[in-house]
Design a protein around this motif. Sequence first.
Motif, mmCIF file in Angstrom:
data_model
loop_
_atom_site.group_PDB
_atom_site.id
_atom_site.type_symbol
_atom_site.label_atom_id
_atom_site.label_comp_id
_atom_site.label_asym_id
_atom_site.label_seq_id
_atom_site.Cartn_x
_atom_site.Cartn_y
_atom_site.Cartn_z
ATOM 1 N N GLU A 158 50.455 33.309 -26.308
ATOM 2 C CA GLU A 158 49.124 32.693 -26.375
ATOM 3 C C GLU A 158 48.034 33.639 -25.888
ATOM 4 N N TRP A 159 46.880 33.501 -26.506
ATOM 5 C CA TRP A 159 45.719 34.326 -26.168
ATOM 6 C C TRP A 159 44.573 33.418 -25.732
ATOM 7 N N GLU A 160 43.804 33.936 -24.765
ATOM 8 C CA GLU A 160 42.637 33.203 -24.305
ATOM 9 C C GLU A 160 41.386 33.843 -24.921
ATOM 10 N N ILE A 161 40.444 32.989 -25.364
ATOM 11 C CA ILE A 161 39.196 33.507 -25.937
ATOM 12 C C ILE A 161 38.136 33.524 -24.831
ATOM 13 N N VAL A 162 37.492 34.666 -24.647
ATOM 14 C CA VAL A 162 36.453 34.787 -23.617
ATOM 15 C C VAL A 162 35.108 35.012 -24.314
ATOM 16 N N ILE A 163 34.124 34.170 -23.960
ATOM 17 C CA ILE A 163 32.844 34.207 -24.676
ATOM 18 C C ILE A 163 31.669 34.244 -23.708
ATOM 19 N N LYS A 192 31.043 24.229 -15.153
ATOM 20 C CA LYS A 192 29.859 25.027 -14.833
ATOM 21 C C LYS A 192 29.912 26.341 -15.591
ATOM 22 N N ILE A 193 28.799 26.708 -16.227
ATOM 23 C CA ILE A 193 28.697 27.996 -16.902
ATOM 24 C C ILE A 193 27.582 28.793 -16.220
ATOM 25 N N ALA A 236 35.632 27.908 -28.869
ATOM 26 C CA ALA A 236 34.525 27.463 -29.706
ATOM 27 C C ALA A 236 33.926 26.145 -29.214
ATOM 28 N N GLU A 237 34.802 25.256 -28.752
ATOM 29 C CA GLU A 237 34.327 23.941 -28.333
ATOM 30 C C GLU A 237 33.360 24.064 -27.150
ATOM 31 N N GLU A 238 33.739 24.903 -26.169
ATOM 32 C CA GLU A 238 32.866 25.101 -25.012
ATOM 33 C C GLU A 238 31.573 25.805 -25.409
ATOM 34 N N ALA A 239 31.672 26.732 -26.365
ATOM 35 C CA ALA A 239 30.479 27.449 -26.812
ATOM 36 C C ALA A 239 29.481 26.477 -27.427
ATOM 37 N N CYS A 240 29.982 25.541 -28.236
ATOM 38 C CA CYS A 240 29.104 24.552 -28.868
ATOM 39 C C CYS A 240 28.510 23.623 -27.814
ATOM 40 N N ALA A 241 29.336 23.241 -26.827
ATOM 41 C CA ALA A 241 28.842 22.373 -25.756
ATOM 42 C C ALA A 241 27.767 23.089 -24.939
ATOM 43 N N TYR A 242 27.963 24.394 -24.725
ATOM 44 C CA TYR A 242 26.973 25.185 -23.978
ATOM 45 C C TYR A 242 25.647 25.216 -24.734
ATOM 46 N N LEU A 243 25.750 25.505 -26.027
ATOM 47 C CA LEU A 243 24.546 25.598 -26.853
ATOM 48 C C LEU A 243 23.809 24.256 -26.877
ATOM 49 N N ALA A 244 24.579 23.177 -27.035
ATOM 50 C CA ALA A 244 23.973 21.844 -27.100
ATOM 51 C C ALA A 244 23.266 21.521 -25.781
ATOM 52 N N LYS A 245 23.911 21.857 -24.664
ATOM 53 C CA LYS A 245 23.323 21.531 -23.369
ATOM 54 C C LYS A 245 22.089 22.377 -23.097
ATOM 55 N N GLU A 255 15.111 35.417 -23.718
ATOM 56 C CA GLU A 255 16.519 35.702 -23.984
ATOM 57 C C GLU A 255 17.314 35.202 -22.785
ATOM 58 N N ILE A 256 18.211 34.262 -23.040
ATOM 59 C CA ILE A 256 18.992 33.649 -21.971
ATOM 60 C C ILE A 256 20.433 34.113 -22.122
ATOM 61 N N VAL A 257 20.925 34.831 -21.118
ATOM 62 C CA VAL A 257 22.252 35.445 -21.198
ATOM 63 C C VAL A 257 23.206 34.682 -20.282
ATOM 64 N N SER A 258 24.356 34.320 -20.813
ATOM 65 C CA SER A 258 25.336 33.597 -19.985
ATOM 66 C C SER A 258 26.392 34.561 -19.457
ATOM 67 N N GLU A 259 27.068 34.151 -18.407
ATOM 68 C CA GLU A 259 28.238 34.886 -17.925
ATOM 69 C C GLU A 259 29.382 34.658 -18.921
ATOM 70 N N PRO A 260 30.405 35.523 -18.917
ATOM 71 C CA PRO A 260 31.533 35.296 -19.841
ATOM 72 C C PRO A 260 32.439 34.173 -19.327
ATOM 73 N N ASP A 261 31.842 33.004 -19.122
ATOM 74 C CA ASP A 261 32.564 31.853 -18.549
ATOM 75 C C ASP A 261 33.060 30.884 -19.615
ATOM 76 N N ILE A 262 32.691 31.138 -20.863
ATOM 77 C CA ILE A 262 32.975 30.182 -21.935
ATOM 78 C C ILE A 262 34.329 30.516 -22.563
ATOM 79 N N ARG A 263 35.166 29.502 -22.727
ATOM 80 C CA ARG A 263 36.523 29.705 -23.277
ATOM 81 C C ARG A 263 36.675 28.897 -24.558
#
Lengths: 95, 483
Positions: free
Chosen positions: B11-16, B125-126, B172-181, B162-170
């Motif tokens: 298994e691989w983890e996605i870091v975003i 938390k992101i 696609a689902e979290e990425a979409c939730a981050y964007l929505a929030k 320009e709002i830069v996040s830490e690489p805390d997102i794991r």
Amino acid sequence: MSIDKNTVKKVAGLARLRLADAEMEKYAGQLNNIMGFVEQLNEVNTDNVEPLPSPVDMPLPLRRDAVTDGGDPDTVLSNAPEAVEGFYVVPKVVE
Amino acid sequence: MTQLIKGETGEWEIVIGMEVHAQVIAKSKLFSGSSTEFGAAPNAQVSLVDAAMPGMLPVLNEYCVEQAVRTGLGLNAEVNLESVFERKNYFYPDLPQGYQISQFLRPIVGKGEIEIDLPGGEVKKIGITRLHLEQDAGKSLHDQHPTKSFVDLNRSGCALMEIVSEPDIRGAEEACAYLAKLRMILQYLGTCNGNMEEGSMRADVNVSVRKPGDKYGTRCEIKNVNSVKAVQMAIEYESRRQVEIIEDGGVIRQETRLWDPSKGETRSMRSKEEAHDYRYFPDPDLLPLVIESAWVKQIKETLPELPDEKKRRFMKDYSLPAYDAGVLIAERARADYFEEAAAGVDAKLTANWVINELLGVLNKNGRTLAESSIAAKQIGGLVALIADNTISGKIAKDVFAIMYETGKDPAAIVEEKGLKQVTDTGAIEKIVDEVLAENPKIVDDYKSGNQKVFGFLVGQVMKKSGGKVNPGVANELLKGKLL
């Protein structure tokens, strides 16, 4: 720091300058002279000296958020080599 | 909720990490007095500063600074009282200066964090790395002419955060939730309208993969990801691509890639690679930006209640379940509408009517809440009529349909159409007697032990009364008479 022909080539590329080979040699020499002159500054001890972003000691002037400009596309485009229907026209640039 | 992808080697983890460009809501541009309004004729909103005519000097828009500070506060971030504008140098026809004025080493906003909401009520938390102010570029059209590009500078010089996040997102689902929030917070703050279709909010996504617990892998930056759907698809494609390369013994090269929505794939942007040496340096046309902490405090006092706070308050003060509260706070106007409707009446019942009926019918007709023909107070009025037994829930649906059509008050509709619930036991008794007389066989069935037919009799009473009898009362009376 010494500037060789390859560095000149790279910097020229970034600045969109086309240089002949012989010119690169010439500019490498000139740029080295300039760098050498500026590098004298390294002789000054700057420990505990805050970087100075500007020599001008005044606050940055700000303006109110109001529309006071624009609305004159003809003037804006008056120096354009080519314009069509309000657009600047340039050679095709596309990824 | 870490989303893992299965490869051949496990298994691989996605870091975003995400970089979001949000256009600041302001009347005029960041460094000039031309308008920022969307949709004007080409080059109609361009000053000589925006067109980078020689000798033109940038003057900073105070309100854009205020908006950046407000956003920083909304992202629970530290505001830097001193920040510096720098030049980011590159050539492109829609960037007439040959550089973008941006912030690099000293941005106006530093570290912060936001909470994202995941399915199942989980909250994560992101971290926010930074927020900086910069100019937008113009727009190029490539499809107007076989050998030429057309350039419109209306957007050139508009203020972006320009709002830069830490690489805390794991994943696609979290990425979409981050964007929505993030979009929700910006909309609440009134600092960006969050409209991805008009390009007021754009995302670059940094994707890498690793075996869980390993060090970060090499990342690729994906550009042109211009909708929530695209973010999801681009991440799924890109992470899969990276896993396949590594498992085939290859190495990921750090690069910028372009999301192609028509092909559903990312591809290398080589030209961008060569130009990646931006040679930042402080803009000599601008002094360092110094702001007062008193001003920051003043801005802080104007902050609205933000989505997370509002959600907690809705759950506590109105005793709403997390789901209801989440739906209601998704838009500030929706939350305000609910609060106005729920004033003085049953909150849970009001939430049901707003979410299930009103939002349902608006959604079906492609209308927004602002276009609703039913005022918040009228929903409250309808709920009050149900709560005091003036009408039944069933009749209320009919009243609601008329309200939606006509915009009339629920009480007036009930009066006009004679929909008032019959509470006079004498009148109900009469109907019950009639139903019993008309259905002797069913009554016999019931008396000989078939309990199931009872529902039919209640239905008959309701029908005869036009739905106006309180079903509870009808039940009781029927039971009494069938003993």
